[in-house]
Write an enzyme that holds these catalytic residues in place. Structure first.
Site, PDB file in Angstrom:
ATOM      1  N   ASP A   1      39.906  39.378  47.203  1.00 45.25           N
ATOM      2  CA  ASP A   1      39.164  38.212  47.695  1.00 45.25           C
ATOM      3  C   ASP A   1      38.996  38.240  49.218  1.00 45.25           C
ATOM      4  O   ASP A   1      39.821  37.732  49.970  1.00 45.25           O
ATOM      5  CB  ASP A   1      39.902  36.945  47.259  1.00 45.25           C
ATOM      6  CG  ASP A   1      39.145  35.668  47.593  1.00 45.25           C
ATOM      7  OD1 ASP A   1      38.068  35.753  48.218  1.00 45.25           O
ATOM      8  OD2 ASP A   1      39.634  34.585  47.229  1.00 45.25           O
TER       9      ASP A   1
ATOM     10  N   TYR B   1      36.462  25.575  45.004  1.00 41.17           N
ATOM     11  CA  TYR B   1      35.737  25.109  46.180  1.00 41.17           C
ATOM     12  C   TYR B   1      35.425  23.622  46.038  1.00 41.17           C
ATOM     13  O   TYR B   1      35.289  23.102  44.930  1.00 41.17           O
ATOM     14  CB  TYR B   1      34.410  25.875  46.347  1.00 41.17           C
ATOM     15  CG  TYR B   1      34.568  27.337  46.646  1.00 41.17           C
ATOM     16  CD1 TYR B   1      34.851  27.775  47.933  1.00 41.17           C
ATOM     17  CD2 TYR B   1      34.425  28.302  45.643  1.00 41.17           C
ATOM     18  CE1 TYR B   1      34.977  29.122  48.218  1.00 41.17           C
ATOM     19  CE2 TYR B   1      34.553  29.644  45.911  1.00 41.17           C
ATOM     20  CZ  TYR B   1      34.832  30.058  47.204  1.00 41.17           C
ATOM     21  OH  TYR B   1      34.961  31.388  47.478  1.00 41.17           O
TER      22      TYR B   1
ATOM     23  N   GLN C   1      42.621  38.133  43.022  1.00 42.55           N
ATOM     24  CA  GLN C   1      43.095  37.599  44.301  1.00 42.55           C
ATOM     25  C   GLN C   1      43.252  38.685  45.363  1.00 42.55           C
ATOM     26  O   GLN C   1      42.976  38.459  46.540  1.00 42.55           O
ATOM     27  CB  GLN C   1      44.434  36.873  44.096  1.00 42.55           C
ATOM     28  CG  GLN C   1      44.295  35.511  43.455  1.00 42.55           C
ATOM     29  CD  GLN C   1      45.637  34.806  43.311  1.00 42.55           C
ATOM     30  OE1 GLN C   1      46.685  35.443  43.380  1.00 42.55           O
ATOM     31  NE2 GLN C   1      45.601  33.506  43.105  1.00 42.55           N
TER      32      GLN C   1
ATOM     33  N   ARG D   1      37.266  33.775  41.636  1.00 41.00           N
ATOM     34  CA  ARG D   1      38.574  33.246  42.006  1.00 41.00           C
ATOM     35  C   ARG D   1      39.443  33.132  40.762  1.00 41.00           C
ATOM     36  O   ARG D   1      39.700  32.045  40.242  1.00 41.00           O
ATOM     37  CB  ARG D   1      38.421  31.918  42.738  1.00 41.00           C
ATOM     38  CG  ARG D   1      37.881  32.117  44.151  1.00 41.00           C
ATOM     39  CD  ARG D   1      38.191  30.970  45.065  1.00 41.00           C
ATOM     40  NE  ARG D   1      38.112  31.381  46.464  1.00 41.00           N
ATOM     41  CZ  ARG D   1      38.328  30.566  47.487  1.00 41.00           C
ATOM     42  NH1 ARG D   1      38.639  29.313  47.273  1.00 41.00           N
ATOM     43  NH2 ARG D   1      38.243  31.013  48.719  1.00 41.00           N
TER      44      ARG D   1
END
Length: 395
Positions: free
Chosen positions: A133, A232, A130, A125
């Site tokens: 992803d 996360y 991006q 990340r």
């Protein structure tokens, strides 16, 4: 170099790893694209659509898996993983979602073939990655579809309506966990007219909740370290989860719709809603548990089952993005296309540069060994010795 696109054989999978628009771009890299007949049909793309952009339809699935230098799929798990790994050769690379933190032994299986593998769940990340992803892409669809599932099952309408037959109050929707899926769920429920509230253990999520038109729920509990480097939520202690559950019970009792999204890669999903909490909820409430595949955020959740408990309906859907196969394939295919543009040079050669963070993090098997540091740790393997100079290997 040949790029193979097989039809998904994983149970219930309707997506396809590349759509014709991706093939058009990738062929500029001097790739020959081979497609299994029917690969994109369930996502709305015919064989003719692929042929029109220059792809070749394989004579058979066996021929494709044998001839392709790169094999790209959506779900490289279960029977499909077994099928591909059984025929993989040293010069071949397979790209797909492999659930590597749950099944690290699959990386060893690939390594034993001499082939290479990229697990797309491990895309770092970082800003540069991006566009590759897949987890964020698929989470966007999951959050949207979760609200539609709830709306379909709910005995109430979402928006407020003023009618000749009286005024209908808007439904109250509560989103637990506001990562990509949770934020999309907030936005979708808001668009449908619900009064939306949301909660996340991460303090930084408050502004994100407000930005999509929802109201952040504040619990009077002292949080621990709540966020990983990759953004996360971290796994919380049993004590914090218990205090969180106690504080949350009153909030849940007021809701009509509850959508849970809290998941930790490679770990069992935290239980946010206990049986006792469900007992305190209103009859007719709908819970959609997007963490069902990893154990569920609700204690009563069962994967792909609809559970009724004291009038509360609990849905535990799996593979939600596959239910919107066309757009899910469009997003997934663009992620894969962007990754391949990084890996393939202008001469059409596959170059795995392990000095690149994206390559280093996502390649789980290469050169007859498990190349991922995270998976080596899970498999109790000794750390690999770092090369003295930049390592650039061509598969």
């Amino acid at each position: 170099m040949k790029l193979g696109l097989p039809k998904e054989s994983h149970s219930g999978e309707q997506r396809v790893a590349l759509i014709p628009a991706n093939v058009t771009i990738l062929m500029k890299k001097q790739l020959q694209v081979i497609v299994e007949s029917g690969a994109g049909l369930q996502a709305g793309f015919t064989d003719d659509d692929y042929v029109k952009v220059g792809a070749t339809i394989a004579s058979s699935r066996e021929a494709l898996l044998t001839e392709a230098d790169i094999i790209t799929v959506v779900n490289c798990k279960g029977d499909q993983f077994d099928e591909i790994s059984a025929v993989l050769k040293p010069h071949q690379l397979v790209i797909g979602m492999m659930d590597p933190l749950v099944n690290p032994q699959n990386a060893q299986t690939i390594a034993n073939t001499g082939g290479s593998a990229i697990a797309l769940e491990l895309i770092p990340r970082i800003t540069r990655a991006q566009s590759m992803d897949v987890l964020s892409s698929m989470a966007t669809i999951s959050g949207y579809k979760a609200v539609l599932l709830a709306a379909h099952k709910a005995p109430r309408l979402f928006p407020m309506m003023m009618t000749a037959a009286g005024t209908l109050k808007p439904s109250r929707a509560f989103i637990m966990g506001v990562g990509v899926a949770g934020l999309q769920a907030c936005a979708t429920a808001k668009r449908l007219g619900a009064v939306v509230e949301a909660y996340d253990i991460r303090p930084a999520a408050r502004e994100q909740i407000i930005s999509v038109g929802a109201k952040p729920v504040e619990l009077d509990i002292e949080a621990e370290n709540t966020e990983t480097k990759g953004g996360y939520a971290t796994e919380q202690s049993d004590d914090l989860l218990k205090r969180q559950q106690q504080a949350m019970a009153n909030v849940l009792a007021q809701q009509d719709i509850v959508i849970t999204t809290a998941a930790i890669p490679g770990r069992k999903a935290p239980v946010l809603i206990t049986k006792e909490m469900v007992d305190g909820m209103k009859s007719g409430t709908i819970i959609v548990d997007l963490a069902a595949e990893s154990g569920g955020n609700c204690e009563l959740t069962q994967v792909d089952e609809v559970i009724m408990h004291n009038g509360v309906m609990i849905l535990g859907p799996s593979n939600v993005p596959s239910t919107a196969a066309n757009h899910a394939s469009q997003m997934y295919g663009k992620n894969v296309e962007n990754l391949l543009n990084l890996l393939i040079n202008n001469e059409g050669e596959l170059v795995l540069d392990f000095e690149d963070e994206i390559v280093r993090d996502t390649v789980v098997a290469h050169g007859n060994d498990v190349s991922s540091a995270r998976l080596r740790e899970l498999l109790n393997l000794a750390p690999l010795t770092a090369p003295e100079s930049p390592s650039e290997e061509t598969a």
